[in-house]
Scaffold this active site. Structure first.
Site, PDB file in Angstrom:
ATOM      1  N   HIS A 482       0.819  -1.201   0.000  1.00 28.06           N
ATOM      2  CA  HIS A 482       0.000   0.000   0.000  1.00 28.06           C
ATOM      3  C   HIS A 482       0.861   1.261   0.000  1.00 28.06           C
ATOM      4  O   HIS A 482       2.039   1.244   0.367  1.00 28.06           O
ATOM      5  CB  HIS A 482      -0.969   0.011   1.192  1.00 28.06           C
ATOM      6  CG  HIS A 482      -0.303   0.104   2.537  1.00 28.06           C
ATOM      7  ND1 HIS A 482       0.034   1.301   3.137  1.00 28.06           N
ATOM      8  CD2 HIS A 482       0.067  -0.860   3.413  1.00 28.06           C
ATOM      9  CE1 HIS A 482       0.582   1.077   4.314  1.00 28.06           C
ATOM     10  NE2 HIS A 482       0.620  -0.224   4.511  1.00 28.06           N
ATOM     11  N   CYS A 501       2.424  -5.071   6.983  1.00 29.39           N
ATOM     12  CA  CYS A 501       2.197  -4.806   5.564  1.00 29.39           C
ATOM     13  C   CYS A 501       3.381  -4.057   4.973  1.00 29.39           C
ATOM     14  O   CYS A 501       4.238  -3.546   5.693  1.00 29.39           O
ATOM     15  CB  CYS A 501       0.906  -4.022   5.370  1.00 29.39           C
ATOM     16  SG  CYS A 501      -0.593  -4.988   5.691  1.00 29.39           S
TER      17      CYS A 501
END
Length: 586
Positions: A482, A501
């Site tokens: 992301h 992440c």
């Protein structure tokens, strides 16, 4: 990763028989003569007929050893524990207990090719002793002595040798194909993608039939060019040991440009040993100083350090890693390559966690590179392979409960206005229709991890921790790529700041790349979708393999050997597992 040891019956001669009518019509002497002539015509010597029928000293000795092994649930040959006890009995039973490694002259000459490959296991960072090397050598030497004297190896020794050779082939083939250690037993957050089953035993039999033992074993090695480059790096670093260990610099020593003296001389020797100084060397005193400065910068770049041409604490620590440890680091990462899928995909995304980098790869060449931020040590980014199937423009963020409790709640307890300033929405629970609450009306000082029931959420927008795009690929860890509003973190040399992440440096470029199969998604269209500010999900026409890997040593596109810090301390656990000596008895 799963390896199947399936076996099939070898191609053998059909059994022959003598007609009972002939036996009754001929006198005994003529009958025996007829049988002898028939055997000669059919090419069946005593050993052949016995072995093909499952009889003879070798077959009986092997049959007895197999029966004893099955009863005891283990087999020992010459003090070596045979690891393939579950498969070898069936393999030899289907062969009717014929020897697999004996040539027509009763010698074990076909085994020499296997022996050479066992000895060369060190080129892959493997220990040859794990494949019965000494026992096989000893028995092959004994066989040569017997052959030179016109005799054959004792039956019990021949049986042991045949078992050890077959077991060695199955072991080294499986280790080359899938690694010696199962990473999932070492790391809970490491998942191996299973390749299609490989019938190693069938390939062994085919190799025995064709006499191509070495060629068959070579076919089990990882086919990736980077694996071959790392093998070459291992060979090169081993040549450096001819001059002993490289010099160690004094503890807490520093060096800056223009500095001369003992530290500068030691630094020059150290960089020269590792091949970091420019060649040919500069001549003048000014150039010599520049040479050392450039060499140190090259060293820093190869080791993922801040490239400033100064020897600070981190650079000093990297310089003082002994040569033998760098060699071992290469060996450990060769093992990690063997855990990867054989087919990475002609087009794939490669994220190397210790390198803090992402590469989009097509046909072996990187077409897009960027820096990434990965998980902190206590929230490690997992290792696995998956398929990217969609991306989301302007995503919202339902904050995982672990992050809400561990990271956000302590700040809210200290500062009741934290939720509103961070634009965090609070819902009564995780139920679908849960009511939204005013965070200012909640007494956060009375909320603890034990009674925390809320769902926290951030709307799409520049303040969202996921940025403006996220890239999704199904996995059990809920990990994805992301964007991030914290762009300054990409300037750090060590980038372990996330909660697991992967934050990426160039989300727009990656979005254009993964959508290039869709002509309607030009760079302008992607930018417009982001600027619209609305949540939008886009499915990819072609799923793209994504590989999150953990490599602390490798070779870059220019052929330079690179090392990275073991940020999650995984090298030590793997080193211990690989150093376990092969068992010699149950």
């Amino acid at each position: 990763m799963h390896l199947s040891f399936k076996f099939r019956a070898p191609r053998g001669r059909p059994s022959q028989s003598v007609s009972p009518a002939i036996a009754l019509a001929l006198p005994p002497r003529l009958f025996c003569l007829a049988v002898f002539i028939l055997i000669c015509i059919l090419g069946l010597g005593p050993a052949d007929s016995a072995s093909s029928a499952g009889h003879g000293p070798f077959a009986e000795a092997m049959r007895a050893k197999v029966a004893a092994a099955q009863a005891a649930d283990y087999m020992v040959c010459q003090g070596e524990l045979v690891c393939g006890i579950a498969e070898l009995p069936r393999f030899y039973a289907l062969r009717e207990y014929r020897p697999a490694w004996q040539a027509a002259d009763r010698s074990f000459s076909p085994a020499t090719d296997l022996l050479r490959h066992i000895e060369r296991a060190v080129e892959h960072g493997l220990n040859p002793q794990a494949y019965h090397l000494e026992a096989i050598r000893r028995l092959l030497d004994q066989d040569q002595i017997e052959q030179a004297s016109g005799r054959t190896l004792d039956t019990s020794l021949a049986v042991d040798l045949d078992f050890l050779l077959t077991d060695a082939f199955l072991l080294i083939a499986s280790h080359l194909r899938a690694g010696r250690v199962n990473p999932e037993t070492l790391h809970a957050e490491w998942v191996v993608q299973m390749d299609p089953e490989v019938d190693i035993a069938q390939l062994l039999e085919r190799a025995i039939e064709t006499g191509r033992i070495g060629e068959a074993l070579d076919g089990f090695s990882p086919p990736h060019p980077d694996y071959g480059s790392l093998r070459n790096a291992l060979a090169y670093y081993r040549t450096l040991t001819a001059d002993g260990e490289w010099p160690q610099l004094p503890e807490k020593s520093t060096w800056d440009r223009w500095q001369t003296g003992e530290i500068a001389d030691l630094l020059r020797e150290r960089l020269d040993r590792s091949g970091d100084l420019p060649h040919p060397p500069h001549k003048s005193e000014t150039d010599t100083d520049l040479e050392l400065y450039e060499g140190l910068r090259r060293f820093q770049a190869r080791h993922g350090l801040e490239v400033d041409g100064r020897m600070g604490p981190q650079t000093l620590q990297a310089l003082n890693v002994p040569l033998r440890e760098r060699i071992r680091q290469i060996e450990l990462n060769l093992e990690r390559w063997r855990w990867l899928p054989q087919d990475l995909g002609a087009r794939h995304i490669w994220v190397n966690v210790p390198h803090f980098t992402l590469s989009a790869v097509e046909n072996g060449l990187s077409v897009l590179d960027m820096r990434v931020v990965v998980g902190r040590h206590y929230r490690r980014t997992p290792v696995f392979s998956s398929l990217m199937d969609h991306l989301v423009f302007n995503p919202d963020w339902n904050i995982p409960n672990r992050i809400a409790v561990q990271d956000i709640l302590p700040k809210a307890r200290k500062d009741p206005g934290h939720m509103r300033r961070q634009k965090i929405r609070v819902f009564e629970s995780w139920n679908r229709n849960a009511a939204e609450l005013d965070p200012d009306e909640i007494d956060w000082s009375q909320v603890s991890p034990g009674n925390f029931r809320y769902r926290l959420m951030k709307d799409p927008g520049p303040h969202n921790d996921l940025g403006r795009i996220k890239f999704m690929f199904p996995n059990t860890f809920s990990v994805y790529l992301h964007d991030t509003p914290s762009k300054s973190l990409f300037e750090r040399s060590m980038r372990g700041f996330s909660s697991g992440c992967i934050r990426i440096e160039k989300p727009l470029e990656l979005a254009v790349y993964v959508l290039k199969d869709s002509p309607e998604w030009s760079r302008e269209a992607v930018t417009a979708a982001i600027d619209a500010g609305r949540l939008r999900t886009v499915r990819l026409k072609q799923k793209i393999p994504v590989h999150l890997v953990y490599m602390t040593a490798g070779v870059d596109a220019e052929g330079r050997v690179e090392f990275r810090q073991d940020i999650y301390q995984r090298d030590a656990a793997l080193d211990r597992a690989l150093r376990q000596k092969p068992p010699r008895r149950p």
